[in-house]
Design an enzyme around this catalytic site. Structure first.
Site, mmCIF file in Angstrom:
data_model
loop_
_atom_site.group_PDB
_atom_site.id
_atom_site.type_symbol
_atom_site.label_atom_id
_atom_site.label_comp_id
_atom_site.label_asym_id
_atom_site.label_seq_id
_atom_site.Cartn_x
_atom_site.Cartn_y
_atom_site.Cartn_z
ATOM 1 N N TRP A 235 0.925 -1.561 0.038
ATOM 2 C CA TRP A 235 -0.246 0.281 0.329
ATOM 3 C C TRP A 235 0.874 1.085 -0.153
ATOM 4 C CZ3 TRP A 235 -5.084 1.853 0.575
ATOM 5 C CH2 TRP A 235 -4.761 3.177 0.834
ATOM 6 N N ASP B 158 -0.004 9.391 0.970
ATOM 7 C CA ASP B 158 0.366 10.778 0.985
ATOM 8 C C ASP B 158 1.700 10.609 -0.006
ATOM 9 O OD1 ASP B 158 -1.252 11.068 2.415
ATOM 10 O OD2 ASP B 158 -0.611 12.174 4.013
ATOM 11 N N TRP C 129 -4.314 0.037 4.508
ATOM 12 C CA TRP C 129 -2.749 1.231 5.017
ATOM 13 C C TRP C 129 -2.980 0.083 6.642
ATOM 14 C CZ3 TRP C 129 -4.130 3.369 10.205
ATOM 15 C CH2 TRP C 129 -2.822 4.404 10.246
ATOM 16 N N PHE D 185 3.602 8.594 10.396
ATOM 17 C CA PHE D 185 2.725 10.164 9.364
ATOM 18 C C PHE D 185 3.648 11.016 8.566
ATOM 19 C CE2 PHE D 185 -1.286 9.060 11.266
ATOM 20 C CZ PHE D 185 -1.235 7.022 11.216
ATOM 21 N N ASP E 68 1.607 16.544 10.154
ATOM 22 C CA ASP E 68 2.566 16.430 9.021
ATOM 23 C C ASP E 68 3.215 17.297 8.743
ATOM 24 O OD1 ASP E 68 0.637 14.226 8.365
ATOM 25 O OD2 ASP E 68 -1.483 15.322 7.704
HETATM 26 C C1 FRU Z 1 -2.976 11.951 4.959
HETATM 27 C C2 FRU Z 1 -2.882 11.535 6.363
HETATM 28 C C3 FRU Z 1 -1.908 12.034 7.355
HETATM 29 C C4 FRU Z 1 -1.475 11.348 8.199
HETATM 30 C C5 FRU Z 1 -1.706 10.421 6.820
HETATM 31 C C6 FRU Z 1 -1.883 8.435 7.338
HETATM 32 O O1 FRU Z 1 -4.067 11.328 4.109
HETATM 33 O O2 FRU Z 1 -4.368 11.617 7.050
HETATM 34 O O3 FRU Z 1 -3.181 13.547 7.249
HETATM 35 O O4 FRU Z 1 0.086 12.016 7.815
HETATM 36 O O5 FRU Z 1 -2.557 10.808 6.045
HETATM 37 O O6 FRU Z 1 -1.090 7.855 7.182
#
Ligand code: FRU
Length: 486
Positions: free
Chosen positions: A34, A37, A61, A96, A164
């Protein structure tokens, strides 16, 4: 023998690597498993690096690592070993999204470490910002992690949704923006500053939702200066459809004025970044030649489907060059794609009346530009990725000035969204549609990047016919190149 989590992931990846011919040709895709981002899109020692949210073990995910690849031209991607695994107490629930920057100490990654903690018998999740430093190939997490924690922010700021980080450098210091929300649930972007990457200070709320119409949380922020303007990018979750925005998660840009003394961005305008069915979490980098390049996850969280036989999930968009024209952010495919053009076919000022197939115009890995100069018609369609069973249509409704992408018959076996219809932005006296296909995706650049529609397809690769259809007559110029990446 005991193997650490990253080593384990890299061994798994080696064994389970998807054969190249099953993947898109020039869009970054996962080694296996998978991808979500884009992360750490940055230049290090002259090469462009791209990391991404990656679960090697599953098509869904899950255990979030950072996958890694590099490119010299945004088109040919070379896989590198996964760079981060969720192997510490502070990031055990996932590494993340985040960003990267080249420094004297090496290639610095800044990411969100997610940890679960039991508070009075309830499991709570905390998100903090962490660092890792590397040489473009392997990365070591900082012993000072997490370097930015939620409790460095004022009271009333949510500590569970704080993620993020996007880092950049100015003359005086490093800066970082991250997504957050207030405890009342108002999405906001927070700004931090550091002189040495280790000690960080909270600076300000850079921007905040003002009217409650921009979702519940702004993910994946990016903030940069381009063509004399400051631009803030964010991916708001859980929006209700209004104006040019659709239900669910959107990716938007804000134009406004940046007060550098107060560190506040007063936005005046919010626009969607892409009007297709699959586009989220964009991130930009500055190319060595000064171009601001954006890449995004070409997938929607809500219509996340794939053919049962496909052994991998999700891909990135083609990187796009950004520029500002008349206060709008325009996007063009990176020009390097032209280095891979072969077999040009061109039709100048031909009349499309009814249904027609043009010799030489077919394929699933190509760049097709259709300019409609003139028209006694109302509907004009391009059908592609088509055979007797499948087909996706891009239709322009002239009187309504609407553009529609319809992938209902693209081979989806789930009841996910198949159609999106949007107003054409800007001046439409002449309509120019540039369609880029790479097996399982279509990216449509409208009127030289005034608007883009990115959409994934689920169609077997052998469906490669293209036809045009017009309910009147349209004078059209058509240029096609096959894209061949050796
Ligand atoms: C966006 C998100 C981010 C997070 C990541 C987790 O798609 O939700 O905010 O860091 O994906 O995989």
């Amino acid at each position: 023998m005991y193997k650490d989590k990253l080593e384990q992931a890299n061994e798994y990846i080696k064994i389970n690597k998807i054969p190249k011919d099953e993947l898109p040709v020039f869009h970054a895709a996962p080694y296996c498993g998978w991808m979500n981002d884009p992360n750490g899109f940055s230049v290090y020692q002259g090469k462009i690096h791209l990391f991404y949210q990656h679960n090697p073990y599953d098509k869904d995910w899950g255990s979030i690592h950072w996958g890694h690849c590099e490119t010299e031209d945004f088109i040919k991607w070379k896989d590198l070993p996964a760079a981060l695994a969720p192997d510490m107490e502070y990031d055990g629930a996932g590494c993340f999204s985040g960003s990267a920057i080249e420094t004297k100490e090496g290639h610095v990654l800044m990411y969100t470490g997610v940890m679960k903690k039991s508070v009075r018998g309830f499991e709570k999740e905390y998100q903090n910002q962490c660092l890792a430093v590397g040489n473009g190939l392997t990365y070591t997490k900082s012993k000072h992690n997490p370097v930015v924690t939620g409790d460095m922010m004022p009271e009333g700021f949510n500590r569970e949704h704080f993620r993020d980080p996007k880092i950049w450098r100015e003359e005086d210091a490093f800066y970082m923006v991250a997504g957050n929300k207030t405890v009342e649930g108002v999405p906001q972007i927070v700004l931090f500053r550091s002189e040495d990457l280790r000690e960080w200070q909270y600076v300000s709320v850079l921007a905040k939702d003002r009217d409650g119409r921009l979702g519940t949380m702004w993910e994946c922020p990016d903030f940069f200066y381009i063509d004399g303007r400051y631009v803030l990018i964010a991916s708001p979750q859980d929006m209700r459809a209004h104006e040019e925005f659709h239900n669910g998660n959107n990716a938007v840009y804000f134009m406004g004025e940046y007060d550098k003394n107060k560190y506040e961005f007063d936005y005046r305008e919010v626009c969607s970044l892409d009007d297709g069915l699959d586009f989220y979490a964009p991130q930009t980098t500055l190319a060595p030649d000064g171009r601001r390049i954006m890449i995004a996850w070409m997938q929607s969280w809500d219509s996340n489907i794939r053919p049962a036989a496909q052994k991998w999930s999700c891909m990135m968009t083609l990187p796009r060059e950004l520029r500002i024209v008349d206060g709008k952010l325009l996007q063009s495919p990176v020009r390097e794609i032209e280095n891979y053009f072969v077999n040009p076919v061109r039709y100048d000022n031909i009349r499309i009346e009814g249904k027609c197939i043009l010799p030489g115009i077919k394929g699933r890995v190509l760049d097709l530009t259709v300019e409609i100069a003139d028209g006694g018609y109302n509907e004009f369609s391009i059908h592609f990725a088509m055979n007797e069973m499948f087909g996706t249509a891009l239709t322009y409704y002239r009187e309504k000035n609407m553009l529609e992408i319809d992938r209902t018959y693209s081979g989806m076996v789930r009841d996910a969204i198949g159609i999106r219809r949007v107003k054409v932005k800007g001046n439409t006296e002449k309509l120019k549609l540039r369609l880029i296909l790479d097996k399982y995706s279509a990216e449509v650049f409208v009127n030289d990047g005034m608007q883009v529609l990115s959409t994934t397809l689920y169609t077997p690769a052998k469906a490669e016919d293209i036809s045009f259809e017009c309910d009147g007559a349209a004078v059209t110029t058509i240029q096609k190149y096959t894209i061949s990446v050796g």
